[in-house]
Each structure stands twice: as C-alpha cells, then as structure tokens.
Design an enzyme around this catalytic site. Structure first.
Site, mmCIF file in Angstrom:
data_model
loop_
_atom_site.group_PDB
_atom_site.id
_atom_site.type_symbol
_atom_site.label_atom_id
_atom_site.label_comp_id
_atom_site.label_asym_id
_atom_site.label_seq_id
_atom_site.Cartn_x
_atom_site.Cartn_y
_atom_site.Cartn_z
ATOM 1 N N SER A 7 -3.167 4.522 -2.365
ATOM 2 C CA SER A 7 -3.795 3.358 -2.986
ATOM 3 C C SER A 7 -2.819 2.195 -2.923
ATOM 4 C CB SER A 7 -4.179 3.658 -4.436
ATOM 5 O OG SER A 7 -4.709 2.513 -5.071
ATOM 6 N N HIS A 63 0.865 -1.183 0.000
ATOM 7 C CA HIS A 63 0.000 0.000 0.000
ATOM 8 C C HIS A 63 0.895 1.225 0.000
ATOM 9 C CE1 HIS A 63 -3.663 2.365 0.831
ATOM 10 N NE2 HIS A 63 -2.830 3.158 1.501
ATOM 11 N N CYS A 64 0.794 2.032 -1.042
ATOM 12 C CA CYS A 64 1.660 3.200 -1.208
ATOM 13 C C CYS A 64 0.925 4.443 -0.716
ATOM 14 C CB CYS A 64 2.068 3.362 -2.670
ATOM 15 S SG CYS A 64 3.154 4.775 -2.962
ATOM 16 N N VAL A 65 1.510 5.109 0.278
ATOM 17 C CA VAL A 65 0.872 6.312 0.817
ATOM 18 C C VAL A 65 1.012 7.489 -0.140
ATOM 19 C CG1 VAL A 65 1.167 5.613 3.217
ATOM 20 C CG2 VAL A 65 2.996 6.892 2.082
#
Length: 429
Positions: A288, A282-284
C-alpha cells in the site's frame, strides 16, 4: 387503440456457482478439476523448452496469468482465487533456513542469497508497476516463523522467563496492530464532481469554480510552508494552486488518470492507480502507499518492530551463547552448530539481524525526512532534478520548500490526518 406494450425479454438468471466452480478471466464458467485442461500456452512453453528454443516474453506472461487464474481453492458460492505471490515465502523460507543451519558455509550462502533474491524480485515488480503480496507475505510469515522457532527451540531451554516471553508476545501483537492500521486508507483522493474530462486550463479550474467547497480543505492537507521565501497562502486555504499560477503548474496539479485536481504534495501512485494525499512512497512491505492518513502508523510499526526484534535477538543469543556479550556472540559462538536446535536458532538470529538492519535503514531515512519536512517522493524528485540541498552524500536532502524547523516539522507530522482549522491568509506571517 391503445399501443400494445412490448414485453421485456427477461434475461436468464445466472445459476449459483458450486464450491468448485468459478468465472475465469475470459468470463466463462470453469471448474477446479479442469485446471490442467486446455493449457495451450503451457504446452507451447514445454515444447520450446524441450527443443532448446527460447521462450517469448508474452508466452511467459500468458502462462503466469493462466496459472494465477486457475490456482483456486473450493469455497462457498464459488472457488476463491489464491494470489500466487504469497506462496514462495511460505514454502521457501522454512526450507532455506533449515538448510542454512546444517553448516556454517551453507548459512553464509543462503543468508547472502536471500536479500539478493528479494531485491531482484522487487526490481522486477517495480519495473512492471504491479502490486504484489510477496513482501507482505514474507514479512508476516517471517514474524510468525521466528516466533515459532523461539517457542520451540529457545524457550524450552529454560533461560527465558514468563515475563520476558509475555513482553515479546506483546511486542509481536502490537506490530500486527500497527501493520493493520498502516494498511488502511493512506489518504486516497476522491474525484470532485466535474463533467470536464480534458486537462485544459478552463477545465482544470472547473472543480474550483463549480465546487470550491468540495475541493477546498482536503483533510490533513499541508497548509503552511515556505516556497521562495514566501508563505503558501493557497495551501493555507487548503486548495491546490490551480488557476492562480502558470498554466504549466495548473497542468501539473491536474491528474488525467483520476480526473481531479491534486492538492499540494499529493501524487498519483502508478502501482495503486489512484492519487494519495501527501504521498510519501509506495511500500511493498504493506502492499500500500504511505500517505497522510497512515504515515504515523507506518512509523509506529517500524519502531515497534525494531524494539521487538532487537529484544528477541538478545534473548536468543543469551540462551544459545551463554556468558558472552551480544556483539561477540553474534560473530563468535563456539559449538553453536553442535546440535540442530542451537544451529537453527543461530541461523534465525542472523536472518532477523539482516531484516532488522534493512528496516533500521528505512526507519532512519523516515526520521530524516520528517525532520526536514520532505516526503520520499520529493526527495527522489529533487535528486533527479538536482535541486535542493544535499548533505552526507545525499542521505539528507532538504528541498527548502516546506521546512519550518525541526520542532515545527515534527509537530506538523504529529497532526497528520487530522482536520485542521485554517486561518485567514492575512494572519499568516
């Protein structure tokens, strides 16, 4: 006699909201002008602060929820809620960078504090398992503000040509396009039609027995790889290995929250609250997940950002520190704090260097993982369980489960998100 039909009581229709009205988190109609009214939690917090008493954590959470719910702007058909996490970068970034340009020591303090504050906020939100637009806002506003400073302070000095400016602008546009593509659906799993709700063995097999055509062949699901020196024939058929392995493995493939059977390499994201095909992490920065459908766009966005950032840094240093190499000008640029314009440009260069170094590390890790055909989630799981082969102090982790060689791994990555034609299991060697 005919039975008398009872007339249905018509529910009163809700009146349309005006531009300043909204429905609050309690389901009641409220008004923007009343945002400072009935703030019991805030009053209690101020009273405890004035009397030097500690504030309870639940009170802080209620105050934050109240502020975020009442922070709205007038809009057609009701006031729109403003996510409070997007505001700090818009306010603090220009102020802190301008303060850092006043003196060399202030620049060191500010540019050292910014990454530490960002990491603190990341671990805070990561521990609470909640989504935030802070990092997406920080990234987009940093791009816009760096470009604004470049146009206002660097271009007017006359050392940047039209072709160079056009190339930098094109790079910025391509970054935004790649980010837009990376923010789209990462490969969310849809819930197969099954009435069973508990993850018992028979119920886990329900989606396969009742609707095998539905759960079979998820688009882009990894269909090959070796596990314990044998080919995953069930992955080649595009289905999860449920009902064919041990009951423990069946329960592992079952997602109790999404009520579905996960295919190979899929995982449930606790922040997004949904399962993602071939989930990487999960990429901040894009708020998303990075999964099967957007992993290529994520790598493309990183690569374009690195090239554009390095190019912009070189153009700026060549303008404010003439007749010096890039590396020398980065650490030794006499007279750069003599005027405000060059000082602000130099501060923005160092801010860009810090951001670029962080993104370069992420990009390097991604390239290594793709070369070994592992996802970041699989790497973290292998490190926790102390499995797999670790090289370079854990920088490289090879689980050996899906690794098919450098070229085949990259070929498989280049075809992610495309519907592949599954070959019979007997033809797989």
């Amino acid at each position: 006699m005919k039975p008398v039909k009872k007339k249905k009581t018509e529910e009163p229709e809700l009146e349309p909201l005006c531009c300043c009205e909204y429905i609050d988190r309690n389901g009641e109609k409220n008004h923007v002008a009343a945002c400072l009214c009935d703030c019991q939690d805030l009053d209690e917090g101020c009273d405890r602060w004035l009397t030097c008493k500690s504030l309870r954590p639940e009170t802080c959470e209620r105050i934050t929820d109240t502020i975020s719910d009442r922070l709205r702007i007038p809009w057609l058909r009701g006031a729109k809620k403003v996510n409070i996490s997007i505001l700090p970068p818009l306010v603090l970034l220009p102020v802190l960078l301008r303060v850092a340009s006043w003196h060399f020591l202030l620049g060191v303090v500010v540019l050292t504090s910014l990454p530490m504050l960002a990491l603190w906020y990341y671990y805070l939100t990561h521990r609470r398992k909640e989504q935030t637009l802070f990092f997406l806002s920080l990234g987009l506003f940093s791009l816009g503000y760096m470009y604004y400073v470049f146009l206002q302070e660097v271009v007017p000095q006359g050392h940047v040509g039209p072709a160079q400016l056009a190339l930098l602008t094109c790079g910025l546009f391509l970054i935004l396009v790649a980010l837009y593509r990376a923010k789209k659906n990462p490969g969310y799993l849809s819930n197969p039609a099954c009435n069973d709700k508990s993850p018992s063995n028979s119920q886990i097999e329900c989606p396969i027995k009742k609707g095998q055509e539905k759960t079979k062949g998820f688009p882009g699901t990894d269909t090959s790889g070796s596990l314990n020196n044998r080919t995953l024939k069930d992955d080649a058929k595009g289905s999860s290995r449920v009902g064919l392995d041990s009951p423990a493995k069946s329960k592992e493939d079952w997602c109790a929250k999404c009520q579905l059977v996960r295919p190979a390499r899929a995982w449930h994201c606790r922040i997004c609250g949904i399962c993602v095909r071939r989930m990487d992490h999960h990429c901040v920065w894009i708020n998303s997940c990075v999964g099967e459908s957007n992993h290529q766009a994520f790598i493309l966005a990183l690569s374009i950002f690195l090239l554009t950032s390095v190019y912009g840094i070189s153009l700026t240093l060549n303008t404010i520190c003439r007749d010096r190499s890039l590396f020398t000008a980065l650490f030794y640029c006499p007279g750069v704090y003599a005027n405000y314009s060059s000082a602000l440009s130099f501060t923005c260069v160092w801010y860009s260097v810090i951001i670029t170094a962080g993104m370069a590390y992420i990009f390097l890790i991604q390239l290594i993982n793709i070369s070994y055909n592992v996802t970041e989630r699989e790497v973290q799981q292998a490190l926790r369980q102390k499995t797999g082969r670790r090289l370079l102090c854990g920088l490289i982790v090879d689980t050996g489960q899906y690794n098919r060689g450098f070229l085949r791994n990259w070929l498989q990555f280049s075809t992610l998100g495309t519907r592949t034609v599954h070959t019979p299991a007997e033809d797989i060697v």
